[in-house]
Design a protein around this motif. Sequence first.
Motif, PDB file in Angstrom:
ATOM      1  N   SER A 141      19.265 -68.200  -0.100  1.00 47.78           N
ATOM      2  CA  SER A 141      17.975 -68.889  -0.017  1.00 47.78           C
ATOM      3  C   SER A 141      18.096 -70.235   0.695  1.00 47.78           C
ATOM      4  N   LEU A 142      19.332 -70.722   0.870  1.00 46.62           N
ATOM      5  CA  LEU A 142      19.558 -71.969   1.601  1.00 46.62           C
ATOM      6  C   LEU A 142      19.830 -71.742   3.086  1.00 46.62           C
ATOM      7  N   VAL A 143      19.792 -70.496   3.519  1.00 45.44           N
ATOM      8  CA  VAL A 143      19.944 -70.230   4.953  1.00 45.44           C
ATOM      9  C   VAL A 143      18.808 -70.883   5.732  1.00 45.44           C
ATOM     10  N   GLU A 144      17.600 -70.904   5.148  1.00 47.54           N
ATOM     11  CA  GLU A 144      16.468 -71.515   5.862  1.00 47.54           C
ATOM     12  C   GLU A 144      16.701 -72.998   6.147  1.00 47.54           C
ATOM     13  N   PRO A 145      17.031 -73.844   5.164  1.00 48.50           N
ATOM     14  CA  PRO A 145      17.316 -75.245   5.516  1.00 48.50           C
ATOM     15  C   PRO A 145      18.528 -75.387   6.428  1.00 48.50           C
ATOM     16  N   SER A 146      19.503 -74.484   6.307  1.00 48.31           N
ATOM     17  CA  SER A 146      20.645 -74.524   7.226  1.00 48.31           C
ATOM     18  C   SER A 146      20.187 -74.294   8.662  1.00 48.31           C
ATOM     19  N   ILE A 178      26.577 -82.208   6.741  1.00 45.88           N
ATOM     20  CA  ILE A 178      27.984 -82.594   6.593  1.00 45.88           C
ATOM     21  C   ILE A 178      28.886 -81.388   6.819  1.00 45.88           C
ATOM     22  N   GLN A 179      28.512 -80.268   6.241  1.00 45.98           N
ATOM     23  CA  GLN A 179      29.353 -79.084   6.347  1.00 45.98           C
ATOM     24  C   GLN A 179      29.316 -78.472   7.740  1.00 45.98           C
ATOM     25  N   TRP A 180      28.164 -78.514   8.389  1.00 43.05           N
ATOM     26  CA  TRP A 180      28.115 -78.057   9.776  1.00 43.05           C
ATOM     27  C   TRP A 180      28.941 -78.975  10.679  1.00 43.05           C
ATOM     28  N   VAL A 186      34.123 -82.241  13.803  1.00 38.59           N
ATOM     29  CA  VAL A 186      33.862 -83.678  13.920  1.00 38.59           C
ATOM     30  C   VAL A 186      35.050 -84.479  13.407  1.00 38.59           C
ATOM     31  N   GLY A 187      35.335 -85.590  14.075  1.00 37.90           N
ATOM     32  CA  GLY A 187      36.477 -86.418  13.695  1.00 37.90           C
ATOM     33  C   GLY A 187      36.249 -87.233  12.451  1.00 37.90           C
ATOM     34  N   ALA A 308      28.254 -66.408   4.753  1.00 36.04           N
ATOM     35  CA  ALA A 308      28.976 -65.241   4.249  1.00 36.04           C
ATOM     36  C   ALA A 308      30.483 -65.473   4.228  1.00 36.04           C
ATOM     37  N   GLU A 309      30.973 -66.294   5.161  1.00 42.04           N
ATOM     38  CA  GLU A 309      32.402 -66.622   5.219  1.00 42.04           C
ATOM     39  C   GLU A 309      32.758 -67.792   4.307  1.00 42.04           C
ATOM     40  N   HIS A 310      31.767 -68.272   3.554  1.00 44.21           N
ATOM     41  CA  HIS A 310      31.942 -69.379   2.606  1.00 44.21           C
ATOM     42  C   HIS A 310      32.418 -70.660   3.296  1.00 44.21           C
ATOM     43  N   LYS A 311      32.023 -70.815   4.556  1.00 45.51           N
ATOM     44  CA  LYS A 311      32.325 -72.055   5.279  1.00 45.51           C
ATOM     45  C   LYS A 311      31.321 -73.140   4.887  1.00 45.51           C
ATOM     46  N   ILE A 312      30.188 -72.726   4.336  1.00 48.48           N
ATOM     47  CA  ILE A 312      29.203 -73.659   3.809  1.00 48.48           C
ATOM     48  C   ILE A 312      29.059 -73.389   2.317  1.00 48.48           C
ATOM     49  N   ASN A 313      29.345 -74.399   1.526  1.00 47.26           N
ATOM     50  CA  ASN A 313      29.355 -74.278   0.076  1.00 47.26           C
ATOM     51  C   ASN A 313      28.018 -74.764  -0.477  1.00 47.26           C
ATOM     52  N   THR A 314      27.328 -73.899  -1.195  1.00 45.25           N
ATOM     53  CA  THR A 314      26.032 -74.286  -1.759  1.00 45.25           C
ATOM     54  C   THR A 314      26.122 -74.710  -3.220  1.00 45.25           C
TER      55      THR A 314
END
Length: 351
Positions: A141-146, A178-180, A186-187, A308-314
Motif C-alpha cells: 500500500s506504500l507503493v503509491e507514495p513511493s 531516504i531509502q531511494w 548517494v554519498g 519486493a526485494e526488500h530494498k525499501i523497508n516499510t
Amino acid sequence: MDSLKLYGVRDIRFEKAEEPIMHSDNDVIVKIKAAGICGSDVSRYRLLGPYIIGMIWGHEFSGEVVAIGKAVTNVSINDRVVGCPVVFDGEDYYYKKGEFNRSDFNNAIGAKRPGAFAEYICLPSQNLVKIPNTLSFDAASLVEPSSVVIHGLYRTSLTVGKSVAIVGAGGTLGLIAIQWAKIFGVGKIIAIDIDDAKLELSKKVGADVVINSLNEDTEKLIAKNTDGLKADLVIEAAGSPITASQVFAYAKKGGEILFLGIPYGDVHVKRYYFEKILRSELTVFGSWSNVSAPFPGKEWSDSVKFFAEHKINTEHIVTHRLPLSKGPEIFKKLMERKELIGKVILHPDEK
C-alpha cells in the motif's frame, strides 16, 4: 459495503456504501486489503474538506482482484495488485503526448470518483500493477507514495556519490526518499525535521546526519557536513509554507531543489532565500503526481521491484494498523498530535 466518506472539514464518517459495479469491459473490481492515510488526506481533512461532499475517500491501496471485464488481459481474478490512483475523464495536449501527470484531466480516486477507504473499488485495468506473493499487502500500500517520490527523483540529475538533504525527512515521503537515495548510491544523506522521534526513524532507514531545524542552524550544519559546499540536491517533503522558502539556502551553488510536499498555504519567500536561486544558479523542480508513459510508468514497476526485494523497508514507516471503522478516531488523533503517528494502514476486512 463499509466505507469512509468525507463530508467536510474534520467530518469523516464510517458508513455503508453501494458496492462498485463495472461500467466497461476494461474495468476491474478489487477487494481492498490495505489502504494508507496520505499526508494530503490529513491536510484536506484539517483545512479544505472534500471535492464532492460524501465521497468515499483515500487513494493509497493494495488488494486482490475479484472481477474483471471481458476485455481485461493484464490481470486475472485472485491476482494481488496495487492500484495507481490516477484516472482521466478526457484527453488534452499533455495526455496525447504521454505526459499524463500534466494533463488537466488527471484526477485521483477519492476526489471526484470513489476512493480506497472501502471494501471494494472499481478501476480501469491499466491502473493495476501486479505484486508478488512475497510482498505483503501492508507494504504494497506504500507503493503509491513511493511512486510519488521516484517520479520526482527521476526529474533530477541525482547520481552516485552526490549529497542529498531531505526536509520533512520523518514523514512518509521523506522516509521513502531516504531509502531511494541509498538505492541511487548517494554519498551522504542529511535528514531534517522538527521532531526528534521522526529523526530517529530517519536514522533507522539510512540517514547519515540528522538535524532538528527547530533547535539547530540547519544551513550551517548542512555546509559543515558537505565540505562547506552544501547539498547537491535538496528535497522538500514537508509540504510546509515555511520550509518551502527555506530550502533554497540548503543547496550548493549549481545545485538542485525538488519540491514533493504540498504547502497548503501561501509561501512567502524572504529576499535572502529567493536570491539563492539567482546567486547560486539553482535548478528548481516541481513534481506532481506519479505517472509516466507507458502508463502508469516505471515509477510503479520500479517501486514494486525494489519493495519486493526488500530494498525499501516499510516497517519503520508504518506505526498504526487499524480496522477501517477506526478511521474517524485516528483522524482526530492526527489533529491532536499527542503521539507519534507515522503511516496509518486501514484494513477494510477487519471488524
